[in-house]
Write an enzyme that holds these catalytic residues in place. Structure first.
Site, mmCIF file in Angstrom:
data_model
loop_
_atom_site.group_PDB
_atom_site.id
_atom_site.type_symbol
_atom_site.label_atom_id
_atom_site.label_comp_id
_atom_site.label_asym_id
_atom_site.label_seq_id
_atom_site.Cartn_x
_atom_site.Cartn_y
_atom_site.Cartn_z
ATOM 1 N N CYS A 86 -1.649 6.829 5.846
ATOM 2 C CA CYS A 86 -2.271 6.044 6.176
ATOM 3 C C CYS A 86 -2.333 5.188 7.186
ATOM 4 O O CYS A 86 -1.077 4.235 7.101
ATOM 5 C CB CYS A 86 -3.332 6.053 5.329
ATOM 6 S SG CYS A 86 -4.901 4.840 6.007
ATOM 7 N N CYS B 259 -5.156 0.506 8.398
ATOM 8 C CA CYS B 259 -4.707 -0.984 8.238
ATOM 9 C C CYS B 259 -3.380 -0.975 9.374
ATOM 10 O O CYS B 259 -2.470 -1.704 8.817
ATOM 11 C CB CYS B 259 -4.002 -2.142 7.190
ATOM 12 S SG CYS B 259 -5.471 -1.153 5.802
ATOM 13 N N ASN C 102 -26.884 -11.355 16.625
ATOM 14 C CA ASN C 102 -25.798 -10.904 15.221
ATOM 15 C C ASN C 102 -25.700 -10.158 16.122
ATOM 16 O O ASN C 102 -25.878 -8.648 15.410
ATOM 17 C CB ASN C 102 -26.167 -10.900 14.200
ATOM 18 C CG ASN C 102 -24.736 -10.179 13.495
ATOM 19 O OD1 ASN C 102 -23.610 -9.976 14.111
ATOM 20 N ND2 ASN C 102 -25.327 -9.904 12.308
ATOM 21 N N CYS D 170 -19.022 -9.525 16.318
ATOM 22 C CA CYS D 170 -18.060 -9.005 15.807
ATOM 23 C C CYS D 170 -17.200 -7.985 17.154
ATOM 24 O O CYS D 170 -16.269 -7.537 16.169
ATOM 25 C CB CYS D 170 -18.214 -7.748 14.539
ATOM 26 S SG CYS D 170 -19.229 -5.931 16.265
ATOM 27 N N CYS E 279 -7.365 3.577 -2.380
ATOM 28 C CA CYS E 279 -6.808 2.194 -1.437
ATOM 29 C C CYS E 279 -6.761 0.732 -2.060
ATOM 30 O O CYS E 279 -7.544 1.100 -2.602
ATOM 31 C CB CYS E 279 -7.765 2.519 0.192
ATOM 32 S SG CYS E 279 -7.735 1.694 1.158
ATOM 33 N N PHE F 183 -31.253 -9.112 16.201
ATOM 34 C CA PHE F 183 -30.293 -7.959 15.523
ATOM 35 C C PHE F 183 -30.092 -8.684 14.192
ATOM 36 O O PHE F 183 -29.574 -8.718 13.294
ATOM 37 C CB PHE F 183 -28.816 -8.179 15.973
ATOM 38 C CG PHE F 183 -29.652 -7.621 17.787
ATOM 39 C CD1 PHE F 183 -29.013 -6.315 18.452
ATOM 40 C CD2 PHE F 183 -29.643 -8.616 18.763
ATOM 41 C CE1 PHE F 183 -29.112 -6.564 19.404
ATOM 42 C CE2 PHE F 183 -29.589 -8.593 20.282
ATOM 43 C CZ PHE F 183 -29.200 -7.373 20.296
ATOM 44 N N CYS G 201 0.960 -1.283 -0.006
ATOM 45 C CA CYS G 201 0.092 0.128 -0.591
ATOM 46 C C CYS G 201 0.738 1.088 0.302
ATOM 47 O O CYS G 201 1.744 1.145 1.085
ATOM 48 C CB CYS G 201 -0.726 0.314 0.849
ATOM 49 S SG CYS G 201 -2.078 1.780 1.245
ATOM 50 N N GLU H 218 -35.099 -6.443 14.285
ATOM 51 C CA GLU H 218 -34.358 -5.228 13.505
ATOM 52 C C GLU H 218 -35.333 -4.157 14.136
ATOM 53 O O GLU H 218 -35.803 -3.835 13.922
ATOM 54 C CB GLU H 218 -33.564 -5.348 12.648
ATOM 55 C CG GLU H 218 -32.446 -4.337 11.746
ATOM 56 C CD GLU H 218 -31.575 -4.334 12.953
ATOM 57 O OE1 GLU H 218 -30.597 -3.163 13.139
ATOM 58 O OE2 GLU H 218 -30.987 -5.304 12.957
ATOM 59 N N GLN I 13 -22.890 -6.630 5.781
ATOM 60 C CA GLN I 13 -21.651 -6.880 5.493
ATOM 61 C C GLN I 13 -20.335 -5.804 4.859
ATOM 62 O O GLN I 13 -20.596 -5.682 3.234
ATOM 63 C CB GLN I 13 -20.929 -8.218 5.955
ATOM 64 C CG GLN I 13 -21.978 -8.350 7.100
ATOM 65 C CD GLN I 13 -20.768 -8.444 8.666
ATOM 66 O OE1 GLN I 13 -19.956 -7.736 8.417
ATOM 67 N NE2 GLN I 13 -21.266 -8.675 9.735
#
EC number: 2.1.1.189
Length: 375
Positions: free
Chosen positions: A11, A14, A307, A334, A87, A241, A3, A262, A212
Site C-alpha cells: 500500500c 500514505c 466550506n 481542504c 491499516c 456548503f 506500517c 447544503e 470529517q
C-alpha cells in the site's frame, strides 16, 4: 508511523509516511505560504497537528475474494486485492468488526463483487465510528437488492456479535464503475443516524452525509471558527456548503440569525436535529445549491462562512460575494490551491488570520481556515 503494509510495498496511500509528523507539518506550512504569496496575511496562527495513527473514524473497504474467504481492502490497478484490515490509521475498535464480518458474509451469502467478471453482489463495506459513545454505522454497498432478504435474515447474528452497530444500511450501487455508493439507501435498523459530539455540540451522521474523518483535528477546526466568530460583531451569518452544520452550530448564539445551506438533504436533516437539541430557534438549514442560494438573496449578512469541496467556491460565487460585500468571510478549505485562487477574486478583502490543520497525516493534503475582512 510504522506500517507493515507500506514496508511490504502493498500500500502506498500514505506517501509521506517516511517523514516525521513534524517534517510533514513544516512542509505543509511552507506549501500554504507559497500558495498565498502576494496576498498579505496579518496573522499566521500556529499550525495544528493531531495523532499520527488510529485517528480515522471511517473505513471504506472494497470487498473481494470469495464468499467463504472475503478480503477487505482495496484493489490495485491490475486487480490485485490488498487486505487493509491492519491499516494503522484505523482505531483498534475496527478490528473485531472486520473479524465478525468475514463469517457473516458467508452466513448471509453475500458474494463479493468480481470487477473483471462483473458478477457478485457485495461491492464495499463502509464503517463509521462515533467518538462520542463508540456507536458505529455499517453500510453494505450492494450491486442490487437480490440478497436483501438473506441479509436481513442474518442480521440478528451480527448484531449479537457487535452490539455497537447502531445504524446498518444497504446501499444499492448497480453501475459497473468505481463509484463508492448509489442513490438508494435502505435502512436495516430503526436508528437512522449516529450520534457524535464535538466541543459539547451535538452532531449527527447519516449514511449519505459528509463528515470529517479525523475527529480530533476537526473538533479543533470547529472550535477555532467559533472563537474567531465570537470576537467579531456578527448578528447575521450564512454557513454555505454547511454539511451536517458543524461550523454553524459551533458559531451560533441564541441572538444570532444563521442560515445554513447544503445540497445534500441527509446532511441538512442532521443539522436540523442538532439545532433542535441546542434550542437554537434562529438557525435555519435548507437543502439547496449554495451558489444559487447566495446569488438569489437580496440581504447581506455580517459574515459568510464557506466550506466548499476541493474545487473551491468558484468565480461566480466569488464575484457575487465581492458585490454583496459582507463585512467578514471565513473560508475553510481542504484544497489551499483553489482557496488561494478564490481569494484572488476577492480584491476588496484582506486576510486577517490563517491557520493550517493537519487533517490528513502522511499525505500532502491539509485543511486551512482563513478569516477575510472587508477593506
Amino acid at each position: 508511523m510504522q506500517c507493515a503494509l507500506y514496508d511490504a510495498g502493498r500500500c502506498r496511500s500514505c506517501q509521506w509516511i517516511t517523514q516525521s509528523v513534524n517534517e510533514q507539518l513544516s512542509a505543509k506550512t511552507a506549501d500554504l505560504h507559497r500558495l498565498l504569496t502576494g496576498l498579505p496575511v496579518e496573522q499566521w496562527c500556529a499550525s495544528i497537528g493531531g495523532p499520527e495513527q488510529h485517528f480515522r473514524n471511517k473505513a471504506k473497504m472494497v470487498v473481494s475474494g470469495s464468499v467463504e474467504k472475503p478480503l477487505f481492502g482495496m484493489l490495485h490497478r491490475d486487480g490485485t486485492p490488498v487486505d487493509l484490515c491492519g491499516c494503522p490509521l484505523y482505531p483498534a475498535s475496527f478490528a473485531p468488526v472486520f473479524s465478525a464480518l468475514k463469517p457473516f458474509i458467508a452466513r448471509a451469502g453475500l458474494t463479493p463483487y468480481n470487477v473483471a467478471r462483473k458478477r457478485g453482489e457485495l461491492k464495499y463495506l463502509l464503517l463509521t465510528e462515533s467518538q462520542f459513545d463508540g456507536g458505529m454505522m455499517l453500510r453494505f454497498v450492494l450491486r442490487s437488492e437480490t440478497k436483501l432478504t438473506q441479509l436481513r435474515a442474518a442480521l440478528p447474528w451480527l448484531r449479537a456479535q457487535l452490539p455497537q452497530l447502531r445504524v446498518i444500511t444497504a446501499n444499492i450501487q448497480p453501475v459497473h464503475m468505481a463509484i463508492m455508493e448509489g442513490e438508494t439507501e435502505i435502512y436495516l435498523t430503526d436508528q437512522q443516524a449516529l450520534a457524535e459530539r464535538f466541543n459539547d455540540v451535538p452532531l449527527w451522521i447519516r449514511p449519505q452525509s459528509f463528515f470529517q474523518t479525523n475527529p480530533t483535528v476537526a473538533s479543533r477546526l470547529y472550535a477555532t471558527a467559533r472563537d474567531w466568530v465570537g470576537q467579531l460583531p456578527v448578528r447575521h451569518m450564512w454557513d454555505l456548503f454547511c454539511g451536517v452544520g458543524g461550523f454553524g452550530l459551533h458559531c451560533a448564539t441564541p441572538q444570532m440569525q444563521l442560515t445554513g445551506i447544503e445540497i445534500a438533504p441527509e446532511a441538512i436533516a442532521c443539522a436540523k436535529q442538532s439545532a433542535a437539541e441546542l434550542g437554537l430557534t434562529r438557525l435555519h438549514f435548507q437543502a439547496l445549491d449554495s451558489t444559487q442560494f447566495a446569488t438569489a438573496q437580496g440581504e447581506t449578512p455580517d459574515l459568510v462562512l464557506v466550506n466548499p469541496p476541493r474545487r473551491g467556491i468558484g468565480k461566480p460565487l466569488c464575484d457575487y460575494l465581492a458585490q454583496m460585500a459582507p463585512r467578514f468571510i471565513i473560508y475553510s478549505s481542504c484544497n489551499a490551491q483553489t482557496m488561494a485562487q478564490d481569494i484572488r477574486h476577492l480584491p476588496n478583502y484582506r486576510i486577517q488570520s490563517v491557520q493550517l490543520f493537519d487533517m490528513f497525516p502522511h499525505t500532502a493534503h491539509y485543511e486551512v481556515l482563513t478569516l477575510l475582512c472587508r477593506l
